[in-house]
Design a protein around this motif. Structure first.
Motif, PDB file in Angstrom:
ATOM      1  N   ASN A 116      23.533 -17.844  23.763  1.00 35.67           N
ATOM      2  CA  ASN A 116      23.186 -16.573  23.123  1.00 35.67           C
ATOM      3  C   ASN A 116      22.476 -16.796  21.799  1.00 35.67           C
ATOM      4  OD1 ASN A 116      24.279 -15.135  25.208  1.00 35.67           O
ATOM      5  ND2 ASN A 116      25.790 -14.042  23.976  1.00 35.67           N
ATOM      6  N   ARG A 117      22.958 -17.768  21.034  1.00 37.64           N
ATOM      7  CA  ARG A 117      22.382 -18.006  19.706  1.00 37.64           C
ATOM      8  C   ARG A 117      21.000 -18.659  19.795  1.00 37.64           C
ATOM      9  NH1 ARG A 117      27.836 -19.907  16.297  1.00 37.64           N
ATOM     10  NH2 ARG A 117      28.910 -17.890  16.510  1.00 37.64           N
ATOM     11  N   LEU A 118      20.700 -19.276  20.929  1.00 35.98           N
ATOM     12  CA  LEU A 118      19.377 -19.873  21.109  1.00 35.98           C
ATOM     13  C   LEU A 118      18.326 -18.830  21.488  1.00 35.98           C
ATOM     14  CD1 LEU A 118      20.278 -23.159  23.031  1.00 35.98           C
ATOM     15  CD2 LEU A 118      19.552 -22.946  20.642  1.00 35.98           C
ATOM     16  N   ASN A 119      18.793 -17.627  21.856  1.00 33.99           N
ATOM     17  CA  ASN A 119      17.873 -16.538  22.228  1.00 33.99           C
ATOM     18  C   ASN A 119      16.886 -16.962  23.317  1.00 33.99           C
ATOM     19  OD1 ASN A 119      18.854 -14.540  20.382  1.00 33.99           O
ATOM     20  ND2 ASN A 119      17.837 -15.664  18.723  1.00 33.99           N
ATOM     21  N   LEU A 120      17.399 -17.612  24.333  1.00 33.40           N
ATOM     22  CA  LEU A 120      16.553 -18.020  25.445  1.00 33.40           C
ATOM     23  C   LEU A 120      16.152 -16.813  26.293  1.00 33.40           C
ATOM     24  CD1 LEU A 120      18.492 -21.205  26.593  1.00 33.40           C
ATOM     25  CD2 LEU A 120      16.393 -21.113  25.239  1.00 33.40           C
ATOM     26  N   PRO A 121      15.024 -16.884  26.964  1.00 30.65           N
ATOM     27  CA  PRO A 121      14.616 -15.779  27.844  1.00 30.65           C
ATOM     28  C   PRO A 121      15.658 -15.512  28.920  1.00 30.65           C
ATOM     29  CG  PRO A 121      12.824 -17.358  27.538  1.00 30.65           C
ATOM     30  CD  PRO A 121      14.032 -17.980  26.929  1.00 30.65           C
ATOM     31  N   ALA A 122      15.730 -14.274  29.350  1.00 28.82           N
ATOM     32  CA  ALA A 122      16.743 -13.880  30.331  1.00 28.82           C
ATOM     33  C   ALA A 122      16.605 -14.636  31.640  1.00 28.82           C
ATOM     34  CB  ALA A 122      16.651 -12.377  30.580  1.00 28.82           C
ATOM     35  N   ASP A 123      15.385 -15.076  31.971  1.00 22.43           N
ATOM     36  CA  ASP A 123      15.180 -15.780  33.232  1.00 22.43           C
ATOM     37  C   ASP A 123      15.276 -17.296  33.103  1.00 22.43           C
ATOM     38  OD1 ASP A 123      12.898 -16.189  31.766  1.00 22.43           O
ATOM     39  OD2 ASP A 123      11.496 -15.626  33.362  1.00 22.43           O
ATOM     40  N   ASN A 124      15.728 -17.782  31.947  1.00 18.12           N
ATOM     41  CA  ASN A 124      15.909 -19.221  31.781  1.00 18.12           C
ATOM     42  C   ASN A 124      16.954 -19.716  32.780  1.00 18.12           C
ATOM     43  OD1 ASN A 124      17.582 -21.582  30.480  1.00 18.12           O
ATOM     44  ND2 ASN A 124      15.548 -21.684  29.560  1.00 18.12           N
ATOM     45  N   PRO A 125      16.631 -20.667  33.651  1.00 17.44           N
ATOM     46  CA  PRO A 125      17.560 -21.057  34.723  1.00 17.44           C
ATOM     47  C   PRO A 125      18.841 -21.700  34.216  1.00 17.44           C
ATOM     48  CG  PRO A 125      15.658 -22.526  34.669  1.00 17.44           C
ATOM     49  CD  PRO A 125      15.344 -21.387  33.745  1.00 17.44           C
ATOM     50  N   ILE A 126      18.765 -22.445  33.133  1.00 14.22           N
ATOM     51  CA  ILE A 126      19.980 -23.076  32.608  1.00 14.22           C
ATOM     52  C   ILE A 126      20.912 -22.017  32.047  1.00 14.22           C
ATOM     53  CG2 ILE A 126      20.884 -24.659  30.873  1.00 14.22           C
ATOM     54  CD1 ILE A 126      18.321 -26.277  31.158  1.00 14.22           C
ATOM     55  N   ALA A 127      20.373 -21.109  31.248  1.00 11.75           N
ATOM     56  CA  ALA A 127      21.188 -20.042  30.685  1.00 11.75           C
ATOM     57  C   ALA A 127      21.786 -19.179  31.788  1.00 11.75           C
ATOM     58  CB  ALA A 127      20.362 -19.193  29.729  1.00 11.75           C
ATOM     59  N   ALA A 128      20.992 -18.899  32.825  1.00  8.85           N
ATOM     60  CA  ALA A 128      21.484 -18.079  33.935  1.00  8.85           C
ATOM     61  C   ALA A 128      22.632 -18.761  34.662  1.00  8.85           C
ATOM     62  CB  ALA A 128      20.345 -17.778  34.902  1.00  8.85           C
ATOM     63  N   ARG A 129      22.527 -20.074  34.853  1.00  5.66           N
ATOM     64  CA  ARG A 129      23.589 -20.809  35.544  1.00  5.66           C
ATOM     65  C   ARG A 129      24.866 -20.839  34.702  1.00  5.66           C
ATOM     66  NH1 ARG A 129      26.559 -21.583  39.685  1.00  5.66           N
ATOM     67  NH2 ARG A 129      27.357 -23.693  39.943  1.00  5.66           N
ATOM     68  N   ARG A 171      36.201 -13.753  21.275  1.00  6.86           N
ATOM     69  CA  ARG A 171      35.142 -12.760  21.417  1.00  6.86           C
ATOM     70  C   ARG A 171      34.581 -12.310  20.070  1.00  6.86           C
ATOM     71  NH1 ARG A 171      38.445  -8.815  24.421  1.00  6.86           N
ATOM     72  NH2 ARG A 171      36.688  -7.368  24.249  1.00  6.86           N
ATOM     73  N   TYR A 172      35.195 -12.728  18.963  1.00  5.10           N
ATOM     74  CA  TYR A 172      34.552 -12.555  17.655  1.00  5.10           C
ATOM     75  C   TYR A 172      33.335 -13.469  17.540  1.00  5.10           C
ATOM     76  CZ  TYR A 172      37.841  -9.440  15.324  1.00  5.10           C
ATOM     77  OH  TYR A 172      38.572  -8.335  14.953  1.00  5.10           O
ATOM     78  N   PHE A 173      33.385 -14.594  18.207  1.00  4.75           N
ATOM     79  CA  PHE A 173      32.287 -15.562  18.156  1.00  4.75           C
ATOM     80  C   PHE A 173      31.299 -15.357  19.312  1.00  4.75           C
ATOM     81  CE2 PHE A 173      36.158 -17.390  16.387  1.00  4.75           C
ATOM     82  CZ  PHE A 173      35.736 -17.736  15.112  1.00  4.75           C
ATOM     83  N   PHE A 174      31.816 -14.878  20.429  1.00  2.00           N
ATOM     84  CA  PHE A 174      30.986 -14.609  21.606  1.00  2.00           C
ATOM     85  C   PHE A 174      31.423 -13.275  22.205  1.00  2.00           C
ATOM     86  CE2 PHE A 174      30.572 -15.209  26.342  1.00  2.00           C
ATOM     87  CZ  PHE A 174      29.221 -14.867  26.383  1.00  2.00           C
ATOM     88  N   PRO A 175      30.826 -12.172  21.777  1.00  3.55           N
ATOM     89  CA  PRO A 175      31.201 -10.856  22.321  1.00  3.55           C
ATOM     90  C   PRO A 175      31.006 -10.813  23.835  1.00  3.55           C
ATOM     91  CG  PRO A 175      29.848 -10.612  20.358  1.00  3.55           C
ATOM     92  CD  PRO A 175      29.805 -12.073  20.721  1.00  3.55           C
ATOM     93  N   PHE A 176      32.000 -10.251  24.510  1.00  5.90           N
ATOM     94  CA  PHE A 176      31.950 -10.179  25.971  1.00  5.90           C
ATOM     95  C   PHE A 176      32.664  -8.919  26.417  1.00  5.90           C
ATOM     96  CE2 PHE A 176      32.960 -11.050  30.345  1.00  5.90           C
ATOM     97  CZ  PHE A 176      31.885 -11.802  30.809  1.00  5.90           C
TER      98      PHE A 176
END
Length: 213
Positions: A116-129, A171-176
């Protein structure tokens, strides 16, 4: 008497809750994060080379790592409470969820936080996995908690104490959003109703809003 070195919004809340459940006497020492970096202060480095919370002192013993501390306290001071013996029908579930909490689930939350903090594109395959693996974990937990009130059966165990931090304070560090997981949310309400949990959180992080839904 045990001394618990606690850092706000950290996995050390597990140790406070465990000791409250077991009715153990302990001394609580608060440590404050660096106001700029948010990291643990030098006072924790002085206690243990890991330099993170929690740390406990028990006589001459100085121990870090929340899972190790919990196993130590349960083994030495628990008297068989909050665990399942190998002969218990839910023993395998107890062992699985105990290790899954920090072996898989907490790292999955951490990896998604970094993505999340890297702001990768939504279709980035690594982030998606990485995201998909976390969703699979929540689905597995949702299914389990639809069949039993606690992760290892009918009663709360140390496996729950290990897991709840990742579902709440993390979830303070990673809202979910937990809205899609009603069984998980109901589980957290069962936890929230426990006076032992309430006392632990008030002592460790007074005034902090508890992310229980």
């Amino acid at each position: 008497m045990l001394t618990i070195h606690h850092l706000g919004k950290s996995q050390s809340e597990r140790i406070l809750w465990l000791c409250e459940e077991l009715g153990l006497d302990y001394e609580l020492v608060h440590h404050v994060r660096d106001p700029v970096t948010g990291l643990a202060p030098p006072s924790l480095v002085a206690l243990h080379p890991m330099g993170t919370a929690p740390v406990i002192e028990d006589g001459e013993i100085v121990l870090a790592e929340s899972g190790a501390i919990m196993e130590y306290i349960i083994g030495k001071h628990g008297g068989g409470r909050l665990t399942h013996a190998p002969t218990h029908p839910d023993y395998a579930q107890y062992v699985f969820w105990w290790h899954y909490a920090n072996g898989n689930f907490q790292p999955a939350m951490g990896r998604n936080m970094v993505m999340n903090r890297l702001n990768l594109p939504a279709d980035n395959p690594i982030a998606a996995r990485i995201r998909s693996r976390l969703l699979d974990a929540f689905t597995m937990m949702e299914t389990r908690l639809g069949n039993t009130p606690f992760l290892a059966g009918e009663s709360l165990t140390a496996a729950d104490i290990m897991m709840v931090f990742s579902l709440t304070t993390m979830r303070y560090f990673f809202p979910f959003d937990l809205a899609p997981y009603p069984n998980v949310r109901a589980y957290l309400q069962r936890v929230a109703a426990r006076p032992t949990y309430q006392r632990a959180m008030q002592k460790g992080d007074p005034g902090m809003k508890l992310l229980l839904d």
